[in-house]
Design a protein around this motif. Sequence first.
Motif, PDB file in Angstrom:
ATOM      1  N   VAL A  55       0.788  -1.226   0.114  1.00 58.53           N
ATOM      2  CA  VAL A  55       0.220  -0.099  -0.003  1.00 58.53           C
ATOM      3  C   VAL A  55       0.778   1.313  -0.063  1.00 58.53           C
ATOM      4  CG1 VAL A  55      -1.801   1.292   1.392  1.00 58.53           C
ATOM      5  CG2 VAL A  55      -1.861  -1.055   1.137  1.00 58.53           C
ATOM      6  N   SER A  56       2.044   1.079   0.726  1.00 51.75           N
ATOM      7  CA  SER A  56       2.809   2.532   0.822  1.00 51.75           C
ATOM      8  C   SER A  56       3.618   2.729  -0.561  1.00 51.75           C
ATOM      9  CB  SER A  56       3.749   2.296   1.977  1.00 51.75           C
ATOM     10  OG  SER A  56       4.598   1.139   1.940  1.00 51.75           O
ATOM     11  N   ALA A  57       3.831   1.597  -1.363  1.00 53.46           N
ATOM     12  CA  ALA A  57       4.587   1.695  -2.778  1.00 53.46           C
ATOM     13  C   ALA A  57       3.499   2.889  -3.473  1.00 53.46           C
ATOM     14  CB  ALA A  57       4.736   0.491  -3.140  1.00 53.46           C
ATOM     15  N   ASP A  76      -7.512   0.481  -4.769  1.00 60.22           N
ATOM     16  CA  ASP A  76      -8.138  -0.845  -4.354  1.00 60.22           C
ATOM     17  C   ASP A  76      -7.274  -1.500  -3.564  1.00 60.22           C
ATOM     18  OD1 ASP A  76     -10.647  -0.004  -5.891  1.00 60.22           O
ATOM     19  OD2 ASP A  76      -9.928  -1.326  -7.836  1.00 60.22           O
ATOM     20  N   ILE A  77      -6.275  -1.352  -3.639  1.00 60.64           N
ATOM     21  CA  ILE A  77      -5.237  -2.152  -2.815  1.00 60.64           C
ATOM     22  C   ILE A  77      -5.664  -1.824  -1.269  1.00 60.64           C
ATOM     23  CG2 ILE A  77      -2.477  -2.432  -2.218  1.00 60.64           C
ATOM     24  CD1 ILE A  77      -1.995  -1.632  -5.240  1.00 60.64           C
ATOM     25  N   SER A  78      -5.649  -0.398  -0.898  1.00 61.93           N
ATOM     26  CA  SER A  78      -5.967  -0.537   0.511  1.00 61.93           C
ATOM     27  C   SER A  78      -7.312  -1.090   0.930  1.00 61.93           C
ATOM     28  CB  SER A  78      -5.841   1.108   0.638  1.00 61.93           C
ATOM     29  OG  SER A  78      -7.073   1.578   0.025  1.00 61.93           O
ATOM     30  N   LEU A  79      -8.309  -1.130   0.122  1.00 65.39           N
ATOM     31  CA  LEU A  79      -9.591  -1.960   0.303  1.00 65.39           C
ATOM     32  C   LEU A  79      -9.146  -3.542   0.840  1.00 65.39           C
ATOM     33  CD1 LEU A  79     -12.086  -0.277  -1.999  1.00 65.39           C
ATOM     34  CD2 LEU A  79     -11.738   0.138   0.366  1.00 65.39           C
ATOM     35  N   ASN A 116      -2.738   5.679   8.536  1.00 63.22           N
ATOM     36  CA  ASN A 116      -1.519   6.491   8.385  1.00 63.22           C
ATOM     37  C   ASN A 116      -1.061   6.524   7.041  1.00 63.22           C
ATOM     38  OD1 ASN A 116      -1.842   7.664  10.991  1.00 63.22           O
ATOM     39  ND2 ASN A 116      -0.290   6.037  11.728  1.00 63.22           N
ATOM     40  N   ILE A 117      -0.856   5.269   6.444  1.00 57.78           N
ATOM     41  CA  ILE A 117      -0.113   5.158   4.913  1.00 57.78           C
ATOM     42  C   ILE A 117      -1.153   5.801   4.072  1.00 57.78           C
ATOM     43  CG2 ILE A 117       0.275   3.375   3.268  1.00 57.78           C
ATOM     44  CD1 ILE A 117       1.282   1.678   5.409  1.00 57.78           C
ATOM     45  N   ARG A 176      -0.475   8.940   1.452  1.00 59.92           N
ATOM     46  CA  ARG A 176      -0.624   9.035   0.134  1.00 59.92           C
ATOM     47  C   ARG A 176      -1.590  10.162  -0.396  1.00 59.92           C
ATOM     48  NH1 ARG A 176      -2.176   3.189  -2.238  1.00 59.92           N
ATOM     49  NH2 ARG A 176      -2.059   4.322  -3.981  1.00 59.92           N
ATOM     50  N   LYS A 177      -2.224  10.446   0.409  1.00 52.97           N
ATOM     51  CA  LYS A 177      -3.471  11.510  -0.052  1.00 52.97           C
ATOM     52  C   LYS A 177      -2.884  13.071   0.135  1.00 52.97           C
ATOM     53  CE  LYS A 177      -7.979   9.571   0.853  1.00 52.97           C
ATOM     54  NZ  LYS A 177      -8.917   9.601   2.103  1.00 52.97           N
TER      55      LYS A 177
END
Length: 62
Positions: A14-16, A22-25, A54-55, A59-60
């Motif tokens: 997710v942090s990449a 959708d990855i975070s979901l 936090n990640i 990203r936002k």
Amino acid sequence: MSPHILIDQALEGVSAPSDQEDISLLVQELITRLFTDGAITIDEFNHYCKRLRNICQQRKEA
């Protein structure tokens, strides 16, 4: 494989940098499923949810 290793690897994904939200979901679903199945405790669940939040926040801002 340890649930903690699975979650850590998923959180790294997710942090990449990526355009796929959708990855975070999927990671959220993984964390929830592992908690529901009893593989992680409520404290661990809260810890991983906080890390994911936090990640996503970082990203936002980027």
